[in-house]
Design a protein around this motif. Sequence first.
Motif, short mmCIF file in Angstrom:
data_model
loop_
_atom_site.label_atom_id
_atom_site.label_comp_id
_atom_site.label_asym_id
_atom_site.label_seq_id
_atom_site.Cartn_x
_atom_site.Cartn_y
_atom_site.Cartn_z
N SER A 84 0.83 -1.21 0.00
CA SER A 84 0.00 0.00 0.00
C SER A 84 0.86 1.26 0.00
CB SER A 84 -0.93 0.01 1.22
OG SER A 84 -1.77 -1.14 1.23
N LEU A 85 1.83 1.27 -0.88
CA LEU A 85 2.78 2.38 -0.91
C LEU A 85 2.10 3.69 -1.29
CD1 LEU A 85 5.77 0.46 -2.43
CD2 LEU A 85 5.88 1.84 -0.36
N LYS A 86 2.61 4.77 -0.69
CA LYS A 86 2.07 6.10 -0.91
C LYS A 86 3.18 7.01 -1.48
CE LYS A 86 -0.82 5.62 3.23
NZ LYS A 86 -1.15 6.20 4.56
N PRO A 87 2.82 8.06 -2.17
CA PRO A 87 3.86 8.98 -2.68
C PRO A 87 4.78 9.50 -1.59
CG PRO A 87 1.77 9.43 -3.75
CD PRO A 87 1.49 8.42 -2.66
N GLU A 88 4.26 9.67 -0.38
CA GLU A 88 5.10 10.17 0.71
C GLU A 88 6.11 9.14 1.22
OE1 GLU A 88 1.75 10.25 0.50
OE2 GLU A 88 0.81 9.92 2.47
N ASP A 89 6.03 7.92 0.72
CA ASP A 89 7.05 6.91 1.04
C ASP A 89 8.29 7.07 0.15
OD1 ASP A 89 4.39 4.56 1.43
OD2 ASP A 89 5.52 5.54 3.04
N THR A 90 8.22 7.94 -0.83
CA THR A 90 9.35 8.15 -1.72
C THR A 90 10.56 8.67 -0.95
OG1 THR A 90 7.94 8.60 -3.64
CG2 THR A 90 10.17 9.50 -3.69
N ALA A 91 11.68 7.96 -1.11
CA ALA A 91 12.90 8.31 -0.38
C ALA A 91 14.01 7.34 -0.79
CB ALA A 91 12.68 8.21 1.12
N VAL A 92 15.21 7.64 -0.32
CA VAL A 92 16.28 6.66 -0.38
C VAL A 92 16.21 5.85 0.91
CG1 VAL A 92 18.76 6.27 -0.53
CG2 VAL A 92 17.71 8.16 -1.81
N TYR A 93 16.18 4.55 0.77
CA TYR A 93 16.07 3.66 1.91
C TYR A 93 17.44 3.05 2.20
CZ TYR A 93 11.01 3.98 2.00
OH TYR A 93 9.71 4.45 2.12
N TYR A 94 17.83 3.10 3.46
CA TYR A 94 19.14 2.63 3.88
C TYR A 94 18.99 1.48 4.89
CZ TYR A 94 20.91 7.05 2.04
OH TYR A 94 21.22 8.12 1.23
N CYS A 95 19.76 0.46 4.68
CA CYS A 95 19.85 -0.63 5.65
C CYS A 95 20.85 -0.23 6.73
CB CYS A 95 20.29 -1.90 4.95
SG CYS A 95 20.39 -3.34 6.03
N ASN A 96 20.55 -0.63 7.95
CA ASN A 96 21.40 -0.28 9.09
C ASN A 96 21.61 -1.49 9.96
OD1 ASN A 96 21.08 0.46 12.24
ND2 ASN A 96 22.39 1.96 11.23
N ALA A 97 22.82 -1.61 10.49
CA ALA A 97 23.14 -2.67 11.45
C ALA A 97 23.85 -2.04 12.64
CB ALA A 97 24.00 -3.74 10.82
N LEU A 98 23.40 -2.37 13.82
CA LEU A 98 24.05 -1.91 15.03
C LEU A 98 24.97 -3.01 15.53
CD1 LEU A 98 24.38 0.26 17.19
CD2 LEU A 98 22.48 -0.81 18.43
N TYR A 99 26.26 -2.78 15.39
CA TYR A 99 27.29 -3.75 15.75
C TYR A 99 27.97 -3.22 16.99
CZ TYR A 99 31.73 -6.28 15.28
OH TYR A 99 32.84 -7.05 15.49
N TYR A 100 27.69 -3.87 18.14
CA TYR A 100 28.07 -3.32 19.44
C TYR A 100 27.49 -1.91 19.51
CZ TYR A 100 31.01 -7.39 20.12
OH TYR A 100 31.45 -8.69 20.27
N SER A 101 28.26 -0.88 19.55
CA SER A 101 27.73 0.48 19.63
C SER A 101 28.01 1.27 18.35
CB SER A 101 28.35 1.23 20.81
OG SER A 101 29.75 1.28 20.71
N THR A 102 28.34 0.57 17.28
CA THR A 102 28.68 1.22 16.02
C THR A 102 27.61 0.95 14.97
OG1 THR A 102 31.04 1.02 16.49
CG2 THR A 102 30.40 1.42 14.18
N ASP A 103 27.21 2.00 14.29
CA ASP A 103 26.25 1.86 13.19
C ASP A 103 26.98 1.63 11.87
OD1 ASP A 103 24.27 4.22 14.82
OD2 ASP A 103 23.51 2.27 14.18
N PHE A 104 26.48 0.65 11.11
CA PHE A 104 26.94 0.42 9.75
C PHE A 104 25.77 0.64 8.81
CE2 PHE A 104 31.22 -1.15 10.23
CZ PHE A 104 31.25 -1.51 11.57
N TRP A 105 26.10 1.18 7.62
CA TRP A 105 25.05 1.54 6.68
C TRP A 105 25.30 0.93 5.31
CZ3 TRP A 105 20.94 4.24 8.48
CH2 TRP A 105 21.09 4.92 9.70
N GLY A 106 24.20 0.61 4.63
CA GLY A 106 24.30 0.22 3.24
C GLY A 106 24.40 1.46 2.36
N GLN A 107 24.48 1.23 1.06
CA GLN A 107 24.69 2.33 0.13
C GLN A 107 23.39 3.07 -0.19
OE1 GLN A 107 24.42 -0.81 -0.69
NE2 GLN A 107 23.21 -0.98 -2.57
N GLY A 108 22.27 2.49 0.16
CA GLY A 108 20.98 3.12 -0.10
C GLY A 108 20.36 2.64 -1.40
N THR A 109 19.05 2.56 -1.41
CA THR A 109 18.31 2.18 -2.61
C THR A 109 17.10 3.11 -2.74
OG1 THR A 109 17.28 0.33 -3.80
CG2 THR A 109 16.93 0.40 -1.42
N GLN A 110 16.90 3.60 -3.96
CA GLN A 110 15.83 4.58 -4.19
C GLN A 110 14.49 3.88 -4.32
OE1 GLN A 110 15.99 8.14 -4.54
NE2 GLN A 110 13.76 7.93 -4.48
#
Length: 115
Positions: A84-110
């Motif tokens: 049920s996607l809406k126009p306001e869902d438009t964005a770059v989506y990033y995957c995140n992993a919390l490894y101990y206290s450090t955040d890791f990020w993916g490259q993003g997908t539109q």
Amino acid sequence: QVQLVESGGGLVQAGGSLRLSCAASGSIFSINVMGWYRQAPGNVRELVARIFRGGATNYHDSVKGRFTISRDNAKNTVYLQMNSLKPEDTAVYYCNALYYSTDFWGQGTQVTVSS
């Protein structure tokens, strides 16, 4: 260290569905939380959904009932099913992993939702 590779973004009409995938590699056993964030132009990056090691989940209020986060531990992959996607869902989506206290990020997908 953790490496994250995302896939599954694209263009969809309002009301449609997409599934995002995030494959993790590296020191995955120490990842406590994995999640999806998004950032639209001019906006701050916001949490969309996250899943904890034990399976508990959190969602942004705007996506509750429409998005589902899940993980496949055997494949070291986290998914975000978006319905049920809406126009306001438009964005770059990033995957995140919390490894101990450090955040890791993916490259993003539109993700683009047309009205």
